[in-house]
Scaffold this active site. Structure first.
Site, short mmCIF file in Angstrom:
data_model
loop_
_atom_site.label_atom_id
_atom_site.label_comp_id
_atom_site.label_asym_id
_atom_site.label_seq_id
_atom_site.Cartn_x
_atom_site.Cartn_y
_atom_site.Cartn_z
N ASN A 1 -10.04 -0.28 0.24
CA ASN A 1 -8.58 -0.19 0.19
C ASN A 1 -8.08 -0.81 -1.12
OD1 ASN A 1 -5.83 -0.46 0.51
ND2 ASN A 1 -5.93 -1.25 2.60
N HIS B 1 -3.20 7.33 2.32
CA HIS B 1 -3.63 6.02 1.82
C HIS B 1 -5.03 5.72 2.37
CE1 HIS B 1 -3.95 1.85 0.99
NE2 HIS B 1 -3.63 1.42 2.20
N CYS C 1 0.81 -1.23 0.00
CA CYS C 1 0.00 0.00 0.00
C CYS C 1 0.84 1.27 0.00
CB CYS C 1 -0.95 0.00 1.18
SG CYS C 1 -1.99 -1.46 1.22
N1 ACO Z 1 -18.22 -8.12 10.23
C1 ACO Z 1 -18.70 -8.28 11.47
N2 ACO Z 1 -17.91 -8.56 12.52
C2 ACO Z 1 -16.59 -8.68 12.30
C3 ACO Z 1 -16.03 -8.51 11.02
C4 ACO Z 1 -16.89 -8.22 9.96
N3 ACO Z 1 -16.46 -8.03 8.70
N4 ACO Z 1 -14.69 -8.66 11.12
C5 ACO Z 1 -14.42 -8.91 12.42
N5 ACO Z 1 -15.57 -8.92 13.12
C6 ACO Z 1 -15.74 -9.13 14.54
C7 ACO Z 1 -14.57 -9.82 15.19
O1 ACO Z 1 -14.67 -11.22 15.05
C8 ACO Z 1 -14.69 -9.37 16.62
O2 ACO Z 1 -15.68 -10.14 17.25
P1 ACO Z 1 -15.50 -10.60 18.78
O3 ACO Z 1 -15.45 -9.31 19.57
O4 ACO Z 1 -16.71 -11.41 19.02
O5 ACO Z 1 -14.21 -11.35 18.83
C9 ACO Z 1 -15.23 -7.94 16.51
O6 ACO Z 1 -15.82 -7.86 15.19
C10 ACO Z 1 -14.17 -6.88 16.65
O7 ACO Z 1 -13.08 -7.22 15.80
P2 ACO Z 1 -11.78 -6.35 15.74
O8 ACO Z 1 -10.81 -7.01 14.81
O9 ACO Z 1 -11.32 -6.03 17.13
O10 ACO Z 1 -12.35 -5.02 15.09
P3 ACO Z 1 -11.61 -3.67 14.88
O11 ACO Z 1 -12.38 -2.60 15.53
O12 ACO Z 1 -10.13 -3.76 15.18
O13 ACO Z 1 -11.76 -3.46 13.32
C11 ACO Z 1 -10.47 -3.64 11.32
C12 ACO Z 1 -11.17 -4.40 12.43
C13 ACO Z 1 -11.51 -2.83 10.56
C14 ACO Z 1 -9.83 -4.65 10.39
C15 ACO Z 1 -9.44 -2.69 11.93
O14 ACO Z 1 -8.62 -3.39 12.85
C16 ACO Z 1 -8.54 -2.09 10.88
O15 ACO Z 1 -8.99 -1.37 10.03
N6 ACO Z 1 -7.23 -2.35 10.95
C17 ACO Z 1 -6.29 -1.80 10.02
C18 ACO Z 1 -6.32 -2.60 8.80
C19 ACO Z 1 -5.72 -1.87 7.66
O16 ACO Z 1 -5.89 -0.71 7.51
N7 ACO Z 1 -5.03 -2.64 6.87
C20 ACO Z 1 -4.52 -2.18 5.70
C21 ACO Z 1 -3.30 -1.31 5.86
S1 ACO Z 1 -2.03 -1.86 4.91
C22 ACO Z 1 -2.64 -2.31 3.47
O17 ACO Z 1 -3.43 -1.56 3.01
C23 ACO Z 1 -2.28 -3.60 2.79
#
Ligand code: ACO
Length: 322
Positions: free
Chosen positions: A279, A249, A113
């Protein structure tokens, strides 16, 4: 002194759109969960016959058109991509032939990215050292091909697209400075742990997928994005008030908002397009830039602070005058 300057932008999104509601039919998720946590409403997905080079070609032709430059004048092509058409030749070489460009250097850059910033940095150096005069710099991805569409923790985040800029030599900047970083110690937090020389059988059986520890990525991304943006401002004795447009980004609207808040940049100066395409990895920054150029927000003379963060980890920024 010779600098490089953007003289045209272009972008392309595949016509097939997958909304959050469409995803509700594939995995246990909801529009509200995705939109609240990421800001994403929909993503564009390349059809099976569409390749990364197809998207790159559309974006490149749009950028060349906007620049008013004939492709035969291009003497450098750099494509940032994680999802190359073939193992070789490079996507840049395939594109070069399609655009009828002869004998220019053409190569791909892989920094996930942050790839567009790596590509821009390289092209800027080619121009500053008089090794090129007009460069096509592209970020293009068919990221949907390396997504497990049964894994709700990753499949809701990504989409396909391409963005391109034409850089040309100029007496005034243009690009004032670029700043690149990488830290391979974080390689396992975000990866497709499969390639030609490792776990190749997973490519053959179609299970080469993106794996991510989202929470960890989030925390590190926000810190790195803040640091690298400050580095760009300090290198140019600039403060945030001088930045007309901040183009991060497009990975997650909460990462974008959090970084903007830490930097003291008001959200009305931040270009946010993630709602439209998710993304798109290396394509996201030039896609967002082209959107804001074409809708009239970015004007000639505006100061832009762009930055990205991706797998590796890799991250970077650039300060430029449009
Ligand atoms: N739909 C519904 N529930 C979900 C989903 C979904 N798609 N995905 C995860 N959950 C659930 C999880 O299982 C968890 O449930 P639990 O509490 O029962 O265990 C709950 O939702 C919370 O999950 P988290 O992973 O803690 O959620 P978070 O608030 O951290 O959000 C996310 C997840 C959106 C992926 C966030 O961590 C994020 O954006 N991280 C950065 C990712 C990123 O930007 N990556 C790319 C950068 S580099 C590149 O671009 C290659």
């Amino acid at each position: 002194m010779i600098y490089s300057k953007i003289c045209g932008t272009g972008s392309y999104l595949p016509t097939d759109v997958m909304t959050n509601h469409d995803l509700e039919k594939l995995v246990d998720t909801s529009h509200d969960w995705i939109y609240t946590r990421t800001g994403i409403e929909q993503r564009h997905i390349a059809q099976s016959h569409e390749s990364t080079c197809d998207l790159a070609e559309e974006a490149s032709r749009a950028a060349l058109n906007a620049a008013g430059i004939d492709s035969s004048d291009i003497d450098l092509i750099v494509i940032a991509t994680t999802t190359a058409d073939q193992v070789f030749p490079s996507t840049a070489c395939i594109l070069q032939e399609r655009l009828g460009i002869k004998d220019s250097p053409a190569f791909d850059v892989q920094a996930v990215c942050a790839g567009f910033l790596y590509a821009l940095d390289i092209a800027d150096k080619f121009i500053r050292t008089e090794s090129a005069t007009k460069a096509l710099v592209i970020g293009a991805e068919t990221f949907s091909r390396i997504i497990d569409w049964t894994d709700r923790t990753t499949c809701v985040l990504f989409g396909d697209g391409a963005g391109a800029v034409v850089l040309e030599a100029a007496a005034v900047p243009g690009i004032h400075s670029t700043h690149l970083r990488a830290n391979g110690a974080y390689k396992d937090l975000l990866s497709v742990p499969v390639g030609i020389s490792r776990n190749f059988e997973q490519i053959i059986n179609g299970s080469a997928y993106t794996q991510m520890q989202g929470g960890e990525v989030f925390k590190i991304a926000v810190k790195c994005m803040e640091q690298i943006a400050i580095e760009a401002l300090e290198a140019n004795d600039a403060d945030v008030e001088q930045v007309d447009w901040f183009i991060p980004h497009q990975a997650n609207s909460r990462i974008i908002a959090s970084t903007a808040r830490r930097l003291g940049v008001s959200m009305d100066k931040v270009v946010v397009t993630i709602n439209q395409h998710g993304n798109t990895s290396a394509a996201s920054i030039p896609l967002a830039m082209d959107t804001a150029v074409r809708d009239g927000r970015i004007k000639a003379g505006d100061n832009l602070l762009i930055e990205g963060f991706g797998g590796g980890f890799t991250w970077g920024s650039a300060y430029l005058t449009y």
